[in-house]
Design an enzyme around this catalytic site. Structure first.
Site, PDB file in Angstrom:
ATOM      1  N   PHE A  99      -3.014   3.837   1.756  1.00 16.47           N
ATOM      2  CA  PHE A  99      -3.410   2.715   1.069  1.00 16.47           C
ATOM      3  C   PHE A  99      -3.957   1.618   1.979  1.00 16.47           C
ATOM      4  O   PHE A  99      -3.235   1.352   2.937  1.00 16.47           O
ATOM      5  CB  PHE A  99      -2.276   1.879   0.340  1.00 16.47           C
ATOM      6  N   LYS A 154      -0.163  -9.766   5.482  1.00 16.06           N
ATOM      7  CA  LYS A 154       1.013  -9.960   4.851  1.00 16.06           C
ATOM      8  C   LYS A 154       1.882 -11.005   5.413  1.00 16.06           C
ATOM      9  O   LYS A 154       1.671 -12.132   5.295  1.00 16.06           O
ATOM     10  CB  LYS A 154       1.713  -8.660   4.596  1.00 16.06           C
ATOM     11  N   ASP A 193      -3.181   0.823  10.675  1.00 13.10           N
ATOM     12  CA  ASP A 193      -3.256  -0.171   9.554  1.00 13.10           C
ATOM     13  C   ASP A 193      -1.440  -0.708   9.498  1.00 13.10           C
ATOM     14  O   ASP A 193      -0.587   0.124   8.932  1.00 13.10           O
ATOM     15  CB  ASP A 193      -3.476   0.386   8.335  1.00 13.10           C
TER      16      ASP A 193
END
Length: 390
Positions: free
Chosen positions: A129, A243, A214
């Site tokens: 993802f 985040k 990532d």
């Protein structure tokens, strides 16, 4: 008539009036222990005084000027992140998906700038993802993300994670890089074998490919290090963060080594809001807190304590919990029953957790979590498991 708010989410019928540390106060009058942290975002908890102070101080000065002008806070934050990592330069944007877009563009630009524009393809991994843009859903290798948004953007080749021979076999004269999450968070807290990640680094060195990590979810202390690559003894060429970088204030970052960064010349990429004074002030305070002596050591200890406690519950309730996964405070419970049942039982017992792929319940508490709050969580988990085991 359809609702005024687009129906692309299906939120729980619960909202919150206030947050304090590891707790959220619901509109139902209950206090909840927050083991979601906004999906690994509010890693310093709610209402952290240093973060609040940085935001309020900057808000009284200037909010936005655009990147037409220098933003000193950007330069300061970039220096902090470069000094704390492998990287030589940083680009700031507004989200994890944007950070990944920047990284993917960097891969292409590097080869184009070096006379090899035909090298543009990126090897990615099944079940990963990377965000919700057209490029990042194409990179993810999940059919459900592409449903209704096809055809998939060209340029990505998908391989089962862990198969280095398959990666080598997928490399062609058009291959430019590899993108991978060190831990596949949305995919169910699947920890990628460290030896496989090291093998990817060696393969990139051998073939001239760029390696991109990532770390949108694993970064900013979630694994007990500032970034997960630090556990491995290697470094990528490009790394993305978001985040927890802003503890809830929208900001993303793409970090790169010099040979890649120098290819991103004036006008090659940009963002109107990216790295605005408010965002970089908040993120600068987050980095300051997380890089203080002892902070990561404490977070790692709390992660070890929580995981050990979880293993004990799993041993006692094998009909509910099949496996405990993860590193640091990036943990997951692979369920025997439907993960939503455990999620709902925990919420009933005053704890908020997140679902994940592979029938996993994700546990993403703030890094400031205390032993007493871990004990509180374990007690709630015991009650939930007792209920589901009946």
């Amino acid at each position: 008539m359809i609702p005024a708010l687009l129906s692309n989410y299906a939120p729980a019928d619960l909202s919150f009036e206030k947050g304090e540390g590891a707790y959220l106060m619901g509109n139902d009058g209950r206090r909840y222990l927050d083991f979601i942290a906004g999906i690994a975002v509010t890693s310093l908890g709610h209402g952290h005084p240093r973060i609040m102070e940085a935001l309020v101080e900057q808000a009284s000065k200037v909010w936005h000027v655009s990147n037409v002008f220098r933003i000193p806070g950007q330069e300061e934050l970039a220096r902090k992140m470069v000094d704390a990592t492998f990287a030589d330069a940083a680009f700031f944007c507004n989200s994890g998906a944007e950070a990944n877009e920047a990284g993917l563009k960097m891969i292409r630009k590097y080869f184009s700038s070096n006379g090899q524009p035909e090298r543009y393809r990126v090897i990615a991994f099944d079940g990963s993802f990377h965000g919700r843009t057209l490029a990042t859903i194409a990179a993810a290798g999940q059919d459900k993300l592409l449903d209704g948004f096809g055809p998939a953007m060209d340029g990505f080749d998908h391989i089962p994670v862990g198969d280095i021979d398959a990666v080598r076999a997928a490399i062609t004269d058009e291959t430019a890089g590899i993108i991978i999450e060190p831990i596949m968070g949305e995919g169910g807290i699947k920890v990628v074998d460290p030896d496989f990640l090291r093998a990817l680094r060696a393969l990139c060195d051998e073939t001239g490919l760029l390696l991109m990590f990532d770390e949108i979810q694993t970064g900013m202390g979630r694994t007990g290090k500032l970034f997960a690559y630090e556990h491995l003894g290697i470094a990528p060429d490009i790394l993305t963060s978001a985040k927890a970088l802003g503890n809830g204030f929208p900001i993303g970052a793409c970090l790169a080594v010099e040979k890649v960064a120098k290819c991103m010349t004036a006008g090659s990429h940009g963002s109107t809001y990216g790295g605005n004074p408010l965002a970089v002030a908040v993120a600068g305070a987050v980095v300051d807190v997380m890089t203080e002596d002892g902070f990561m050591d404490r977070a790692a200890r709390m992660g070890g304590h929580l995981k050990q406690s979880l293993c004990g519950v799993a041993d006692r309730y094998p009909s509910v919990i099949e496996e405990v996964r993860g590193v640091g405070l990036h943990l997951g419970l692979k369920c025997k029953t439907e993960n939503t049942r455990l999620l709902q039982a925990l919420r009933k017992n005053g704890v908020l957790v997140a679902p994940g792929g592979d029938n996993v319940v994700r546990l993403l508490p703030p890094l400031i979590i205390e032993e007493q709050q871990i004990a509180e969580f374990i007690e709630a988990l015991e009650h939930a498991c007792e209920e589901l085991a009946e």
